[in-house]
Design a protein around this motif. Sequence first.
Motif, PDB file in Angstrom:
ATOM      1  N   HIS A  56       2.861  -7.730  -0.596  1.00 33.52           N
ATOM      2  CA  HIS A  56       1.476  -7.665  -0.139  1.00 33.52           C
ATOM      3  C   HIS A  56       1.087  -6.233   0.209  1.00 33.52           C
ATOM      4  O   HIS A  56      -0.073  -5.838   0.061  1.00 33.52           O
ATOM      5  N   THR A  99       0.022  -4.448  -2.973  1.00 34.11           N
ATOM      6  CA  THR A  99      -1.307  -4.904  -3.390  1.00 34.11           C
ATOM      7  C   THR A  99      -2.381  -4.307  -2.495  1.00 34.11           C
ATOM      8  O   THR A  99      -3.430  -3.852  -2.978  1.00 34.11           O
ATOM      9  N   VAL A 125       2.346  -3.446  -8.373  1.00 35.06           N
ATOM     10  CA  VAL A 125       1.787  -4.691  -7.851  1.00 35.06           C
ATOM     11  C   VAL A 125       2.350  -5.869  -8.645  1.00 35.06           C
ATOM     12  O   VAL A 125       2.549  -5.761  -9.865  1.00 35.06           O
ATOM     13  N   HIS A 170      -1.002 -10.559  -9.318  1.00 33.87           N
ATOM     14  CA  HIS A 170      -2.139  -9.923  -8.654  1.00 33.87           C
ATOM     15  C   HIS A 170      -2.831  -8.878  -9.531  1.00 33.87           C
ATOM     16  O   HIS A 170      -3.960  -8.492  -9.249  1.00 33.87           O
ATOM     17  N   GLN A 171      -2.135  -8.405 -10.547  1.00 28.85           N
ATOM     18  CA  GLN A 171      -2.659  -7.295 -11.336  1.00 28.85           C
ATOM     19  C   GLN A 171      -3.968  -7.632 -12.037  1.00 28.85           C
ATOM     20  O   GLN A 171      -4.932  -6.847 -11.990  1.00 28.85           O
ATOM     21  N   LEU A 185      -6.913  -7.804  -9.639  1.00 33.23           N
ATOM     22  CA  LEU A 185      -7.289  -6.465  -9.177  1.00 33.23           C
ATOM     23  C   LEU A 185      -8.015  -5.685 -10.262  1.00 33.23           C
ATOM     24  O   LEU A 185      -9.025  -5.008  -9.999  1.00 33.23           O
TER      25      LEU A 185
END
Length: 470
Positions: free
Chosen positions: A3, A6, A57, A61-62, A65
Motif C-alpha cells: 500500500h 501505491t 506498484v 493496482h497499476q 492508477l
Amino acid sequence: MTHGRTACTAALLAALTVVLALTVLRDGYATDPGGLSWWYATAWLLFAAAAWSVRKVPVRHQVALIVAGGIAVATTGLLAPPRTSTDAYRYAWDGRVQTAGISPYDHAPADRELAGLRDRWLFPTDPAQCALPDHAPVDGGCTLLNRPSVHTIYPPVAEAYYLVVDAIAPGSARLKPLQTGGALFAVGTTLCLLRIVRRRGPDEAPGSVPAVAYWAWCPAVPLEAVNNAHIDVLAVLLTVAGLGALTGRAAVGRLRAAMGGALIGAGVAVKLLPAVVLPAVLRRRPVTVLLSTTGMIALSYLPYALASHSSVFGYLGGYTEEEGYDDPSARGRFALLRLVLPDSWSLPVTSAVLLAVTAYVLRRGNPERPWSGALLLLGWSFLLLTPGYSWYALLLVALVALDGRWEWLTVAAAGAAAYVTTPAAPDFPVPTTAYGIAAGAVLAGLALRRRRKGQGAGRSEALSQARVNV
C-alpha cells in the motif's frame, strides 16, 4: 509495503496533476518563456518519478492508477484556452468553412471571398487586441489564425473531423469542443494501449502495463493534445488501434490485416507522420496492409478532390520549405549533424541513415512487435531532423508506451525544450543541446540494454553448463 508503494505513486501523480494545472493556467509563452520553461521542466521531472514509481506498484493496482491518472492529467489541459499554439483556431475556421459548403482547400482565410464567414472571435477588429502577440493583420483588423494568407495544410480525415466538430458544437463554445475531443482521444489511446499490452499474455503483460503510463501521464499529452488541441492525437489513436489490429497471440488473418492497414491509413490522412510506421508492419501480409492503407488514404482524399478547385495538398510544399527541411541552415534543422558535417551534407546523410534504418526494420523487424521498428524509424528521424515543434512527438510517446524503451522519451522532452525554451535564450543553442542530450540518453540506453542482454545470456549459459555437469 504494497500500500505504501501505491500511495507514493498516487502522491507523485497528484503533484504532477497540480503542476500541469498551474502550467496550463500560466500564460507565459510570449511574456515569460523562461519562467514557463521551469514549469515544463518540473512537470517532466514529476512525470519521470511517477512513471518510475508505478513499476513497483502491484499489478492489480497499476491499471486503475494509469487510467485514473491519465484522466486527471488530460483534464488539466481543459482549464484554459490554448497557451502555446494557435493551430486550433485554424481547425475551427476550416470547420466553419466546410459547414458553409466550401472546400477548405480552395481559399486562404484572408481571401475576400470568405469575408462573410469571419466571426469576431477569430477575426477581431479592436486595435488593442490586434496589438497582442500571434495576431496577424487582415483587412484592417487581425486574426488569431496563423498563416492566414495560405491554404490549409491538413489532410482530409482531419478536415472531416473539423467539420463534424463545427456541425455539432455551438458557436459560443469556441475551442472547447476541440480540446474536449483531444482529451477523449488521449484517454482512448490509453485504453487502447492497455488492451494491446494486456493481450500479450501473462509472461509479458506484467512488465508492459506500467509502460502505458509513459503515454497516459506524459506532460506532452495534456499540454499539446488537449490544451493546444493538436490534431496529432487523433492520428496517434488511429495508428495505435491499427498496430493493435495487426498484432496479437493469434495469427492475423486478411480481415484483421485489412482493418489494421485501413486504421493506419486513416491516421496518415489525419497527419502524414504515421506513414513512418508502415515499414514496421510489412513483415506480415504486406500486400493486404499496403492495399488497405493506400486505399483508405485515396478514398479519404477523393471527395475533397472532387469538391475542390485547388490542390488538396494545400500548403504542404510551402510548409516544408518554410520549416527548413530543404535548407539545412534554416530554423535549426539537422542541428546535430551540422555540428560535425557541412550543411550541404545534412540532407543526403539523413536520407542515407533513414534508408538504412528502414532496410533494417524491413529485414529484421519483429512482426509481433512492429512498434519497436516504428520507434527506431521515428526516433532517429527526430534526432536527425531535430524538429522544433513539441506536438510532433506525440506518436513517438505512444510508441514508447508500447515498446517500453523509456530513453526515447528524452527525444520528446527535447522537442518541448526546443519549442518553449528557445525564445527565452535566443543566443543559446537550445535545440542542439536538448537533442544532443537526448541522443546521448538513447545511445546510453542501447548500450545498457545490450550489456544486460549479454549478462543474461552468460548466466543462462552458466546454468546450462551446471546442469550438464550435474
